[in-house]
Enzyme design. Structure first.
Site, PDB file in Angstrom:
ATOM      1  CG  HIS A 260     -91.619 -23.338 -55.318  1.00 23.33           C
ATOM      2  ND1 HIS A 260     -91.217 -24.520 -54.713  1.00 23.33           N
ATOM      3  CD2 HIS A 260     -92.899 -23.115 -54.887  1.00 23.33           C
ATOM      4  CE1 HIS A 260     -92.209 -24.982 -53.973  1.00 23.33           C
ATOM      5  NE2 HIS A 260     -93.227 -24.155 -54.049  1.00 23.33           N
TER       6      HIS A 260
ATOM      7  CD  GLN B 100     -96.209 -25.209 -57.469  1.00 18.44           C
ATOM      8  OE1 GLN B 100     -96.325 -25.323 -56.251  1.00 18.44           O
ATOM      9  NE2 GLN B 100     -97.114 -25.687 -58.305  1.00 18.44           N
TER      10      GLN B 100
ATOM     11  CB  CYS C 199     -97.862 -22.362 -57.088  1.00 19.91           C
ATOM     12  SG  CYS C 199     -97.878 -20.719 -56.352  1.00 19.91           S
TER      13      CYS C 199
ATOM     14  NE  ARG D  27     -94.930 -29.007 -55.182  1.00 20.76           N
ATOM     15  CZ  ARG D  27     -94.725 -28.136 -54.183  1.00 20.76           C
ATOM     16  NH1 ARG D  27     -95.562 -27.146 -53.998  1.00 20.76           N
ATOM     17  NH2 ARG D  27     -93.665 -28.222 -53.389  1.00 20.76           N
TER      18      ARG D  27
ATOM     19  CG  ASP E 230     -97.271 -17.271 -56.720  1.00 21.57           C
ATOM     20  OD1 ASP E 230     -98.115 -17.584 -55.841  1.00 21.57           O
ATOM     21  OD2 ASP E 230     -96.046 -17.239 -56.475  1.00 21.57           O
TER      22      ASP E 230
ATOM     23  NE  ARG F 158     -91.690 -23.782 -48.784  1.00 23.40           N
ATOM     24  CZ  ARG F 158     -92.953 -23.723 -49.218  1.00 23.40           C
ATOM     25  NH1 ARG F 158     -93.883 -23.153 -48.470  1.00 23.40           N
ATOM     26  NH2 ARG F 158     -93.292 -24.228 -50.382  1.00 23.40           N
TER      27      ARG F 158
HETATM   28  N1   CP Z   1     -97.279 -24.295 -53.628  1.00 23.52           N
HETATM   29  C1   CP Z   1     -96.656 -24.489 -52.447  1.00 23.52           C
HETATM   30  O1   CP Z   1     -95.413 -24.618 -52.383  1.00 23.52           O
HETATM   31  O2   CP Z   1     -97.480 -24.563 -51.383  1.00 23.52           O
HETATM   32  P1   CP Z   1     -97.063 -24.591 -49.847  1.00 23.52           P
HETATM   33  O3   CP Z   1     -96.515 -23.237 -49.514  1.00 23.52           O
HETATM   34  O4   CP Z   1     -98.308 -24.913 -49.117  1.00 23.52           O
HETATM   35  O5   CP Z   1     -96.001 -25.645 -49.661  1.00 23.52           O
HETATM   36  N1  NVA Z   2     -94.466 -16.957 -54.299  1.00 19.25           N
HETATM   37  C1  NVA Z   2     -95.052 -17.622 -53.155  1.00 19.25           C
HETATM   38  C2  NVA Z   2     -95.170 -19.080 -53.389  1.00 19.25           C
HETATM   39  C3  NVA Z   2     -95.770 -19.870 -52.266  1.00 19.25           C
HETATM   40  C4  NVA Z   2     -95.838 -21.331 -52.567  1.00 19.25           C
HETATM   41  C5  NVA Z   2     -94.212 -17.340 -51.924  1.00 19.25           C
HETATM   42  O1  NVA Z   2     -92.974 -17.412 -52.010  1.00 19.25           O
HETATM   43  O2  NVA Z   2     -94.780 -17.031 -50.871  1.00 19.25           O
END
Ligand code: CP
Ligand code: NVA
Length: 313
Positions: free
Chosen positions: A135, A138, A271, A299, A230, A108
């Site tokens: 993502h 997700q 999400c 997930r 989101d 990530r």
């Molecule tokens: N939805 C999601 O990716 O959550 P986290 O940021 O907690 O991993």
């Molecule tokens: N769009 C959000 C998703 C978090 C899971 C971010 O990137 O912070």
């Protein structure tokens, strides 16, 4: 039980590495794993997944770690800042070295190009656990959740309201690939990435998905089966928070007045993490239409299936 193909794509970076048939097989496997987890408790025995995080996470981190343990494997957590990568060691060198220690790598981070470079130089599968652009894990859980509610997703309408961000991009691509109609309501300043939208239109031409982008949330939500939103400010964009609030609030908030335009039995997706009273009201996210807890659980199941498919060869 799903007949395993000899091989699946090595990586999951943007979903685009995978075909519609392969995603369908992954979802079938995820459903089998969800129904009968014990059957898979030794599936990845002896395998090690590395996890690199340059941004915070609850769901992605814990579902990947728990998923790997449930499949009989192990997981190693790495904070990106504590790796030599954070001090400038080349991505290619990191990829080569990690490939000799572990069996798969999830990352990530901010830059999507960095994840692509990692995958190019790694001999092991690389999984994108979120970048600024995509993502995909997700979106796999989102698809699994929608399948659990509707047998035939070619007859549903999904409405995404909010920011043209990573989650929005992956939802768009998975809908375009699978033939699911999706309407977006996004303000002009925060539109979907043009290259991703073009790719989605190409996929939709094959799958039969309808993609509509508007600035009007009511148009997008009208007769929708699923409403998805989101956060308005993603990780790394915190300095833009006030500007974004000024543009998104109140027009792009998912609340009871907006949801009234959807089908009476619509489901609400997010999400997570969510900001109540910003992109969604508490009444909606904690209400009877919300399936975001099921979505969060999924997930785990979707990623276990992904790990099984990329690690089987
Ligand atoms: N939805 C999601 O990716 O959550 P986290 O940021 O907690 O991993
Ligand atoms: N769009 C959000 C998703 C978090 C899971 C971010 O990137 O912070």
């Amino acid at each position: 039980m799903l007949e395993m193909k000899k091989s699946y794509p090595k990586d999951m970076l943007s979903l685009l590495e995978w075909s519609k048939a392969e995603i369908e097989e992954l979802i079938q496997l995820a459903l089998e794993m969800k129904t009968n987890p014990k059957h898979f408790s030794h599936a990845l025995s002896g395998k090690i997944l590395g996890l690199i995080f340059d941004k915070p996470s609850t769901r992605t981190r814990v579902s990947f770690e728990a998923g790997m343990l449930q499949l009989g494997g192990q997981a190693i957590m790495m904070n990106g800042k504590e790796l030599q990568l954070g001090r400038g060691e080349p991505i290619a060198d990191t990829a080569k070295v990690l490939s000799s220690y572990i069996d798969a790598l999830m990352i990530r981070t901010f830059s999507h190009e960095e994840v692509e470079a990692l995958a190019e130089h790694a001999t092991i599968p690389v999984i994108n656990g979120l970048t600024d652009l995509h993502h995909p894990c997700q979106a796999l859980a989102d698809l699994l959740t929608m399948y659990e509610w509707k047998d035939d997703l070619t007859n549903v309408k999904v409405a995404f309201i909010g920011d043209g961000n990573n989650v929005c991009h992956s939802l768009l691509l998975i809908c375009a690939l699978m033939g699911i109609t999706i309407h977006f309501a996004i303000p002009d300043a925060y539109q979907i990435d043009a290259t991703i939208l073009e790719k989605a239109h190409q996929l939709a031409a094959e799958s039969g998905a309808e993609i509509v982008v508007t600035a009007d949330p009511v148009k997008a939500v009208t007769d929708a089966d699923f409403i998805y939103t989101d956060v308005w400010t993603s990780m790394g964009q915190e300095k833009e928070n006030q500007t974004r609030m000024g543009i998104f609030y109140p027009t792009y908030q998912v609340n009871t007045a907006l949801a009234a335009y959807a089908k009476p039995d619509y489901k609400f997706l997010h999400c997570l993490p969510a900001h109540r009273e910003e992109e969604v009201t508490a009444e909606i996210i904690d209400g009877e239409h919300s399936v975001c807890w099921q979505q969060a659980e999924n997930r785990l199941h979707a990623q276990k299936a992904l790990l099984q498919l990329v690690l089987q060869h």
